[in-house]
Write a protein that holds these residues in place. Structure first.
Motif, short mmCIF file in Angstrom:
data_model
loop_
_atom_site.label_atom_id
_atom_site.label_comp_id
_atom_site.label_asym_id
_atom_site.label_seq_id
_atom_site.Cartn_x
_atom_site.Cartn_y
_atom_site.Cartn_z
N GLY A 11 -2.15 -32.65 -7.06
CA GLY A 11 -2.17 -31.23 -7.41
C GLY A 11 -1.76 -30.34 -6.26
N SER A 12 -2.32 -30.59 -5.06
CA SER A 12 -2.04 -29.69 -3.93
C SER A 12 -0.57 -29.72 -3.58
CB SER A 12 -2.87 -30.11 -2.71
OG SER A 12 -4.23 -29.99 -2.98
N SER A 13 0.00 -30.92 -3.52
CA SER A 13 1.40 -31.07 -3.18
C SER A 13 2.29 -30.39 -4.22
CB SER A 13 1.74 -32.56 -3.07
OG SER A 13 3.11 -32.77 -3.22
N MET A 14 1.93 -30.62 -5.50
CA MET A 14 2.70 -30.04 -6.59
C MET A 14 2.65 -28.52 -6.55
SD MET A 14 4.22 -30.85 -9.55
CE MET A 14 3.60 -31.91 -10.83
N VAL A 15 1.45 -27.96 -6.41
CA VAL A 15 1.32 -26.50 -6.44
C VAL A 15 1.99 -25.88 -5.22
CG1 VAL A 15 -0.33 -24.58 -6.39
CG2 VAL A 15 -0.74 -26.54 -7.88
N SER A 16 1.85 -26.53 -4.05
CA SER A 16 2.47 -25.92 -2.86
C SER A 16 3.99 -25.97 -2.98
CB SER A 16 2.00 -26.62 -1.58
OG SER A 16 2.60 -27.88 -1.45
N THR A 17 4.53 -27.02 -3.61
CA THR A 17 5.98 -27.05 -3.83
C THR A 17 6.38 -26.00 -4.85
OG1 THR A 17 5.79 -29.43 -3.50
CG2 THR A 17 7.93 -28.61 -4.17
N ALA A 18 5.50 -25.75 -5.83
CA ALA A 18 5.77 -24.69 -6.82
C ALA A 18 5.82 -23.33 -6.12
CB ALA A 18 4.71 -24.69 -7.91
N VAL A 19 4.98 -23.17 -5.10
CA VAL A 19 5.00 -21.91 -4.33
C VAL A 19 6.36 -21.75 -3.66
CG1 VAL A 19 4.02 -20.72 -2.32
CG2 VAL A 19 2.50 -21.85 -3.96
N THR A 56 1.61 -29.92 -13.66
CA THR A 56 2.89 -29.28 -13.93
C THR A 56 2.68 -27.92 -14.58
OG1 THR A 56 4.01 -31.40 -14.20
CG2 THR A 56 5.06 -29.49 -15.18
N LEU A 57 1.81 -27.90 -15.61
CA LEU A 57 1.56 -26.63 -16.30
C LEU A 57 1.02 -25.60 -15.33
CD1 LEU A 57 0.00 -27.98 -19.63
CD2 LEU A 57 2.33 -27.16 -19.21
N LEU A 58 0.09 -26.05 -14.48
CA LEU A 58 -0.48 -25.17 -13.46
C LEU A 58 0.63 -24.65 -12.54
CD1 LEU A 58 -3.35 -24.28 -12.47
CD2 LEU A 58 -3.18 -26.14 -10.81
N SER A 59 1.53 -25.56 -12.14
CA SER A 59 2.59 -25.19 -11.21
C SER A 59 3.56 -24.20 -11.82
CB SER A 59 3.38 -26.43 -10.80
OG SER A 59 2.52 -27.39 -10.30
N VAL A 60 3.87 -24.38 -13.11
CA VAL A 60 4.77 -23.43 -13.77
C VAL A 60 4.13 -22.05 -13.76
CG1 VAL A 60 5.83 -22.82 -15.98
CG2 VAL A 60 5.92 -25.18 -15.18
N GLY A 61 2.81 -22.01 -13.97
CA GLY A 61 2.07 -20.75 -13.90
C GLY A 61 2.22 -20.12 -12.52
N VAL A 62 2.04 -20.93 -11.48
CA VAL A 62 2.15 -20.44 -10.10
C VAL A 62 3.56 -19.93 -9.84
CG1 VAL A 62 2.15 -21.18 -7.69
CG2 VAL A 62 0.30 -21.88 -9.19
N PHE A 63 4.55 -20.68 -10.34
CA PHE A 63 5.96 -20.30 -10.18
C PHE A 63 6.20 -18.89 -10.72
CE2 PHE A 63 10.30 -20.03 -11.69
CZ PHE A 63 11.05 -20.61 -10.67
N PHE A 64 5.73 -18.65 -11.96
CA PHE A 64 5.98 -17.35 -12.56
C PHE A 64 5.14 -16.25 -11.92
CE2 PHE A 64 7.92 -19.75 -16.08
CZ PHE A 64 9.14 -19.09 -16.06
N LEU A 65 3.96 -16.62 -11.44
CA LEU A 65 3.12 -15.66 -10.74
C LEU A 65 3.85 -15.09 -9.53
CD1 LEU A 65 0.11 -14.80 -11.23
CD2 LEU A 65 -0.44 -16.25 -9.28
N PHE A 72 9.24 -23.07 -4.59
CA PHE A 72 10.24 -22.77 -5.62
C PHE A 72 10.08 -21.33 -6.12
CE2 PHE A 72 12.72 -26.51 -7.13
CZ PHE A 72 12.28 -27.41 -6.20
N GLY A 73 8.83 -20.89 -6.24
CA GLY A 73 8.58 -19.53 -6.73
C GLY A 73 9.12 -18.49 -5.78
N ILE A 74 8.83 -18.66 -4.48
CA ILE A 74 9.32 -17.70 -3.48
C ILE A 74 10.85 -17.72 -3.44
CG2 ILE A 74 9.36 -17.13 -1.02
CD1 ILE A 74 6.51 -18.26 -0.84
N THR A 75 11.41 -18.93 -3.47
CA THR A 75 12.86 -19.07 -3.48
C THR A 75 13.47 -18.31 -4.65
OG1 THR A 75 12.55 -21.27 -2.60
CG2 THR A 75 14.73 -20.75 -3.44
#
Lengths: 612, 357
Positions: free
Chosen positions: B333-341, B55-64, B343-346
C-alpha cells in the motif's frame, strides 16, 4: 537554474544502463533458458520447518494466560555428520551436556531428520554459544517455549499442546510443518488461529542456503475472567474437602465442575473442572508416569462439558416451564397458585393393576404446596403428579414425549456448541430410545420398555437422563432470558446466533426468578447455604439438586442459580460428583462464587443442610 | 496560477497518457499477483484483493492531487519535510519487526513513511534550488533524513534517496568540480559509517557476500526463475515450476515472477511502457517556464528509474540484495500510494502546462 544539457547526460546514463539490463535479461531468457530449465529439474532442495511461536492467550481483562517466548536452541545438522566426525560430535555433546544419556545420543545420531533439536541453550552464556557455533554441524535457531501463567487454573479451558499424531495431521495439515498441535481446550479448537506459520531452513545438500523466519500465530482473547476462575476453583476445592469430611463415601470425592456464563451473551466467565492438571508439564514432554496418574483420576476430562450426570432437581425447572406454558398441573389443580397436599409419598396403580409407592425425600411431606413452594422445597410429589397426568392423558400418542420435547428445546440431549472440542451431548430418554437400547444396550433397560415410572423419574431429573453442567447453565440462561444461544469462550467470535424462544415470556421469567429466590431464602432448600449473605440473599436465586446414582455411588450434588434476581447477570452451575446433597455441598460453593461476583467479602464454604 | 484552456476528466483536468499508464501498470500488477494468489478467498488477506483495494485508494489519491496547485504544494514543502522527519524519528521508537523498524502497524495495513520520504525529498530539494540562498544547509537536512532511514535500517531506500540527491544537484548550477568533491565526500562518509558499525550486520553480510565469489542463493533462484520464463512466459502453462524457491515473490522479487510468467516479451513491454512514461515527462523540461517543475520532474524520473534499475539489478544478481519494491508492480500500500502521489503531482504539472494528451 535548471541545466537542461546536464539532464541529457543523466538521461544517457539511464538509457545505457536500461539497455544493459535488457541485454542481461535477454541472455537469461533467450540464450540460457533451456539450460536453466534443466538446472531446475536437477536442483534438489530440502526444507526443514521450524516451529513458530503460538499466539498468546488472554483473559477478558487482558491478563496473559498463555505466552510463547523464543529461546535459542541447539540443533545439529545431521547431513554434516559422517563416519569420520560422528564420534567427535558424540564426545562433544556428552562432555558439554551431561544430562544427555547414551540413549539420547543414539536417538540423535540415528534420526532421519536433517536437523535435530538437541537442547535449549538459553542457560549458556554468549561465549559458550559462540563456541558451539564454531563447530560446523551445529546450528542455533530460536524455538518457542509455551508457558501457562496460572498453571492448573483454567487448564481445561486452555488445554495443552503436544506432538501431532497422524490424526492431527489430517485435522490440521499445517501441523506437519509446525510440529506442535493443540491437544485439547482452546489450544485445539483454535489451532489454526494460534499456530502461526512455520519458519523454513532451506538445504541444498548439507548446506543451509536460505532461512525464512517463522511467523507468530494470532493471539486469542477469551471471555474468561481469571479472578473469578481462581475463586471458583478454590471454592470447589473447599467444598469437595468438606464433602469428604462429612460423608462416608465408598470412594474419595474429587470430581466436580463450576460453570459461570453471562445470561445475556452466553460468554463463559468461568469454567472449572476438577481434578485438573498443569499444562506446563506437556511443554517439555510429560513423563508417562505423571500422565497415567493424571489419566487415572480423569484429570484430562473437562467435566463442565464432558461430565454426564443425572441432573436431579435442578431439572425440575423444565417441568415448571411446561406446567406454566401448557397449564398442565397436578390432578385437581388448574393454576400455579392452587395448592395440593403433599403427604411425603405418592401411591398409585397402573392400568395393568400394578401398585406403586413413590417416597419423597421428606418422609412427612411438604404440606400444602403450589408450584412455587414445590420449587422452593424441591417437593417431588408435586412433580410426580404432573408426570402422572402427562402419562394418563397422553400415553402412547404423540404428546407422550411432551416433557422430553421441552427438555430438548432447552438444549438437553444435544451439545451446546461451545467453542471447545470433545463436548458430550447427554441423553434425554423416551420410548424410542428405550426401544433402541433393548437391542444395542440391553443391560440399561427393563424388558417392559418405556413405562410411566420412567417419566416420573425423568421429571425429577432421575433415571436414564444425563446432562452436562454447561447444558444446565445454558438451559437456565434460556429460561431466564427467552433467548437461546451457544455459550462461547472466544471474545472476538464472529457472530452469536440468538434464537428467540416464543414460549418464554416476561411474566414467566419474573415468576421463575421470584420462585428461585424462595429457594435461597427462609424455608428454601438452600437457605442455610446463603444465610451468611444476610439481606443480600433477598436478591439471589437458585435451585438445588441431589441426583441418585446407580450402584454404590453417592448422590451427585447440584446447584444452579443466578447472581441477582433484580438484574440477573450470570448463571452459576456447580456440580460435585458424589458430593451428596445439593443444598449441603454445591449450594455453599456457589454462594462463595456469587459473593465474588456481587463484590461481597468472601466467607469460607460451610457445609450446608442436608435435604433431598 | 497560470491560465489553462482545456480540462479533461476530473475537476482540474487530467493528462490522459499519465493516467492511463498509471492504470495499465496497476492492471499488470493484478495479473502478476493473480498467479501468485493461493485460492480465491474474498477477504483482505488475499493479495489480489489487497492490491485492488490499494489501486482504488491510489486512484483516489491521484485525483485528489489534481486539486492542489504546484505553487501551493511548493509552499507547504517545508512543512511536509518536518512532518516526515517527525514520523521517521517516531518510527525508531516502535518495536522492531523482523529486526527492522520500517513500518507503523495500522491494523490490517502497515504504513511505511520512508516511501513518502522519497517524494518529499524531491520536492524539498527542488524548492531549495529555486530560492536564491545558500545551498549548504541543504546537506544538513538531507543528511538528517538519510541518517533516520539508515537507522531503521533501510539501506535500499537510503541509496535511492542518495542517488536522487546526486542527480538533482547535478542538473543544478553546481560546478562539476564541486559535484565530484561532494560525491567523493559522501562515499568517504559511507565507509566511515561502515567502520563505525552503524550499518546493520545483516546488510553488511549482504554486501560482503556480494563481493565474495559465492553467488547469493536467493539471487541464483530468482535468476533461474526469470530464465525459465523464456520468450513468451509460462502464464498459460498448467504445470508450473515448483522446485524454485523465491522469497518475498509478491514484493521485492515480484519482477522475477513477472518475467517468469510473461517472458522476454513481457519484460520488453513493461520496460517500454516505463520508457514512454519517462519520455513524456522529459517534455516538461522543454516546455515549462518553471524551474521548480523541472527539478521536480527530474527528481521523479531519477527516483522511479533508479528504483526499477536497482530492483531488476538485484534480482538478476548485478547488485547485492537491498530490498526495494518495483514501483506499481510490487504488492504494498505505501509504495503504491506514494507512487500515486508522484503520478498525481506529475499530472498536475502537465495540466498547468496545458498538456492533456
Amino acid at each position: 537554474m535548471f541545466l537542461r544539457n546536464r539532464y541529457n547526460y543523466l538521461a544517457l546514463i539511464f538509457v545505457s544502463y536500461f539497455i544493459f539490463i535488457i541485454y542481461n535479461i535477454f541472455s537469461l531468457q533467450i540464450l540460457n533458458s533451456s539450460d536453466s530449465i534443466k538446472r531446475i529439474d536437477q536442483q534438489t532442495l530440502d526444507v526443514f520447518y521450524l516451529t513458530p511461536p503460538r499466539g498468546e492467550i488472554y483473559d477478558t481483562n487482558n491478563e496473559k494466560l498463555a505466552t510463547s517466548s523464543l529461546e535459542p536452541h541447539l540443533f545439529i545438522n545431521l547431513r554434516k555428520i559422517n563416519k569420520d566426525n560422528i564420534d567427535q560430535y558424540k564426545q562433544y555433546l556428552k562432555y558439554n551436556f551431561q544430562e544427555l544419556k547414551n540413549s539420547d545420543l543414539e536417538e540423535i545420531f540415528s534420526s532421519k531428520e536433517i536437523l535435530y533439536l538437541v537442547r535449549n541453550i538459553n542457560d549458556l552464556d554468549y561465549l559458550e554459544r559462540q563456541a558451539l557455533q564454531e563447530l560446523d554441524a551445529f546450528e542455533i535457531f530460536d524455538y518457542p517455549i509455551r508457558e501457562y501463567t496460572y498453571m492448573n487454573i483454567a487448564s481445561h479451558i486452555i488445554g495443552y499442546i503436544g506432538k501431532p499424531t497422524s490424526e492431527d495431521f489430517e485435522e490440521f495439515p499445517n501441523t506437519i510443518k509446525t510440529g506442535i498441535v493443540g491437544k485439547s481446550g482452546v489450544e485445539k479448537y483454535y489451532e489454526n488461529q494460534l499456530s502461526g506459520k512455520a519458519g523454513e531452513v532451506v538445504f541444498k545438500g548439507d548446506e543451509i542456503v536460505d532461512f525464512i523466519l517463522p511467523e507468530s500465530g494470532e493471539d486469542l482473547y477469551l471471555t474468561i475472567d481469571i479472578e473469578t476462575q481462581i475463586v471458583a476453583t478454590e471454592s470447589l476445592l473447599e467444598g469437595i474437602k468438606l464433602a469428604n469430611e462429612n460423608f462416608e463415601s465408598e470412594n474419595i470425592i474429587q470430581k466436580g465442575s463450576v460453570v459461570v456464563i453471562d445470561v445475556d451473551t452466553g460468554e463463559v466467565l468461568t469454567m472449572v473442572s476438577l481434578p485438573d492438571f498443569d499444562p506446563n508439564k506437556f511443554v517439555k514432554g510429560i513423563s508417562s508416569f505423571d500422565f497415567n496418574q493424571l489419566n487415572r483420576i480423569e484429570a484430562f476430562n473437562n467435566f463442565a462439558i464432558q461430565g454426564l450426570y443425572p441432573p436431579g432437581s435442578v431439572f425440575k425447572v423444565v417441568a415448571y416451564w411446561l406446567a406454566e406454558n401448557e397449564g398442565l398441573f397436578p390432578d385437581g389443580i388448574s393454576s400455579r397458585s392452587n395448592r395440593m397436599k403433599c403427604e411425603g409419598n405418592l401411591s398409585f396403580s397402573f392400568i395393568d393393576g400394578s401398585q406403586q409407592v413413590y417416597n419423597d425425600w421428606k418422609e412427612d411431606g411438604h404440606g400444602n404446596v403450589n408450584l412455587s413452594s414445590a420449587i422452593q422445597q424441591s417437593c417431588n410429589v408435586y412433580f410426580w403428579d404432573i408426570a402422572l397426568k402427562i402419562w394418563r392423558t397422553y400415553e402412547g400418542n404423540e404428546n407422550e414425549s411432551i416433557l422430553q420435547e421441552y427438555a430438548r428445546n432447552l438444549g438437553f440431549g444435544k451439545v451446546t456448541g461451545i467453542d471447545l472440542p470433545f463436548e458430550k451431548s447427554g441423553v434425554v430418554p423416551d420410548r424410542d430410545l428405550f426401544e433402541e437400547w433393548t437391542i444395542t444396550r440391553p443391560e440399561l433397560v427393563r424388558p417392559e420398555g418405556w413405562l410411566g415410572g420412567d417419566l416420573m423419574n425423568l421429571i425429577v431429573g432421575q433415571g436414564a437422563i444425563t446432562t452436562t453442567p454447561m447444558q444446565v447453565a445454558s438451559a437456565y440462561k434460556t429460561l431466564l432470558t427467552g433467548y437461546s444461544s451457544a455459550p462461547y469462550l472466544d471474545k472476538n467470535i464472529d457472530s452469536v446466533q440468538k434464537v428467540k424462544n416464543y414460549d418464554i415470556n416476561d411474566d414467566f421469567i419474573e415468576f421463575l426468578l421470584s420462585d428461585l429466590n424462595l429457594v435461597t431464602n427462609k424455608d428454601g432448600t438452600a437457605y442455610f447455604a446463603f444465610e451468611v449473605l444476610g439481606r443480600k440473599a433477598n436478591d439471589i436465586g437458585g435451585k438445588t439438586g441431589t441426583a441418585q446414582n446407580p450402584g454404590d455411588k453417592n448422590n451427585t450434588s447440584w446447584f444452579a442459580g443466578v447472581d441477582s434476581i433484580s438484574n440477573p447477570k450470570y448463571v452459576i452451575v456447580t456440580v460435585v460428583d458424589e458430593g451428596g446433597s445439593g443444598s449441603a455441598v454445591a449450594a455453599p460453593i456457589s454462594r462463595r462464587i456469587i459473593q465474588h461476583l456481587i463484590g461481597e467479602d468472601l466467607t469460607p464454604v460451610k457445609f450446608g443442610e442436608i435435604t433431598e | 496560477m497560470r491560465e489553462r484552456k482545456i480540462t479533461l476528466l476530473g475537476p482540474e483536468g487530467t493528462n490522459v497518457s499519465i493516467f492511463f499508464l498509471f492504470l495499465i501498470f496497476n492492471v499488470i500488477s493484478w495479473f502478476t499477483l493473480f498467479v501468485l494468489t493461493e485460492g480465491i478467498e474474498l477477504n483482505f488477506n488475499n493479495i489480489l484483493i489487497r492490491q485492488i483495494v490499494f489501486t482504488l485508494l491510489s486512484v483516489g489519491v491521484f485525483f485528489l492531487l489534481t486539486y492542489i496547485s504546484i505553487e501551493n504544494l511548493r509552499k507547504y514543502t517545508d512543512s511536509f519535510f518536518i512532518i516526515i522527519v517527525i514520523l521517521l524519528a517516531a518510527l525508531l521508537r516502535t518495536t522492531p519487526k523482523a529486526g527492522v523498524r520500517r513500518w507503523f502497524d495500522l491494523g490490517p495495513i502497515d504504513f511505511q513513511p520512508s516511501e513518502f520520504a522519497k517524494v518529499i525529498v524531491v520536492l524539498f530539494i527542488a524548492n531549495f534550488f529555486i530560492q536564491r540562498k545558500s545551498k549548504y544547509p541543504l546537506f544538513l537536512y538531507l543528511g538528517l533524513i538519510l541518517m533516520l532511514i539508515l537507522q531503521q535500517p533501510d539501506l535500499g531506500t537510503s541509496i535511492i534517496i542518495g542517488f536522487v540527491i546526486f542527480s538533482m544537484i547535478f542538473v543544478s548550477e553546481i560546478k562539476i568540480r564541486n559535484f565530484v568533491l561532494i560525491v567523493l565526500l559522501v562515499i568517504l562518509a559511507f565507509f566511515l559509517f561502515l567502520e563505525a558499525g552503524l550499518i546493520n550486520e545483516n546488510q553488511l553480510d549482504r554486501i560482503n557476500s556480494f563481493f565474495s565469489v559465492d553467488e547469493d542463493f536467493q539471487q541464483s533462484q530468482s535468476k533461474l526463475l526469470i530464465s525459465s520464463g523464456s520468450l513468451f512466459g509460462q502464464y498459460f502453462e498448467l504445470e508450473k515450476v515448483s522446485k524454485i524457491f523465491v522469497p518475498v515473490e509478491t514484493t521485492d522479487f515480484i519482477f522475477a515472477a513477472y518475467a517468469y510468467n510473461f517472458g522476454f516479451i513481457g519484460v520488453l513491454l513493461i520496460l517500454f511502457l516505463w520508457f514512454v512514461f519517462f519520455f513524456r515527462l522529459t517534455q516538461i523540461l522543454s516546455i515549462s517556464n518553471s524551474d521548480f517543475d523541472k527539478f521536480v520532474i527530474t527528481g521523479f524520473i531519477t527516483l522511479l528509474a533508479f528504483q526499477i534499475i536497482v530492483n531488476i539489478s538485484t534480482i538478476t544478481g548485478l547488485l547485492p540484495l537491498t530490498g526495494l519494491p518495483f514501483p506499481l508492480l510490487s504488492l504494498g500500500g505505501s509504495s503504491m500510494v506514494s507512487t500515486a502521489v508522484i503520478f498525481g503531482i506529475t499530472n498536475r504539472i502537465f495540466i498547468e502546462n496545458n498538456l492533456v494528451i
